[in-house]
Scaffold this motif. Structure first.
Motif, PDB file in Angstrom:
ATOM      1  N   ARG A   8     -18.084   0.397 -42.533  1.00 40.74           N
ATOM      2  CA  ARG A   8     -18.768  -0.228 -42.001  1.00 40.74           C
ATOM      3  C   ARG A   8     -20.166  -0.835 -43.108  1.00 40.74           C
ATOM      4  O   ARG A   8     -20.696   0.146 -43.900  1.00 40.74           O
ATOM      5  N   ARG A  13     -24.754  -0.955 -39.928  1.00 41.24           N
ATOM      6  CA  ARG A  13     -25.463  -0.014 -39.615  1.00 41.24           C
ATOM      7  C   ARG A  13     -26.801   0.387 -38.992  1.00 41.24           C
ATOM      8  O   ARG A  13     -27.584   1.237 -38.720  1.00 41.24           O
ATOM      9  N   THR A  17     -28.816   1.222 -35.701  1.00 37.02           N
ATOM     10  CA  THR A  17     -29.678   2.296 -35.982  1.00 37.02           C
ATOM     11  C   THR A  17     -31.253   1.599 -35.029  1.00 37.02           C
ATOM     12  O   THR A  17     -31.928   2.266 -34.813  1.00 37.02           O
TER      13      THR A  17
END
Length: 98
Positions: A8, A13, A17
């Motif tokens: 990724r 990412r 998150t």
């Protein structure tokens, strides 16, 4: 290179998150509202003993269930690869085949 088994990117990412954080915060908020709505009257008013015993427990059970349902529903809507996050190939078009 995202999707099935690939690495990724940092942006992917970061998006994941943020989505996890949103799922947790919104689930805590929904659970707190449910707990307050159900158990609040027992804390604020003089109620019969069975109601004062039952309302906080029912509020906790509902809050826990609502937390799980909200977090899971938010996370399931998040595209996890494949074609979920693919932009159209031509600006202004709704899909590459348009």
């Amino acid at each position: 290179m995202s999707g099935y088994g690939g690495r990724r990117t940092q942006a992917e990412r970061d998006a994941m998150t943020v989505e996890i954080g949103y799922a947790l915060v919104s689930a805590v908020f929904a659970a707190a509202l449910a707990l307050g709505a159900v158990a609040g009257p027992a804390a604020l008013f003089e109620l019969p003993d069975p109601a004062e015993w039952l309302l906080p427990r029912a509020g906790l059970a509902l809050a826990g269930l609502l937390f799980v349902v909200r977090a899971v529903s938010v996370l399931l809507r998040f595209p996890s690869g494949g074609r979920g996050g693919v932009q159209p190939s031509q600006p202004g078009r709704t899909s590459p085949d348009s």
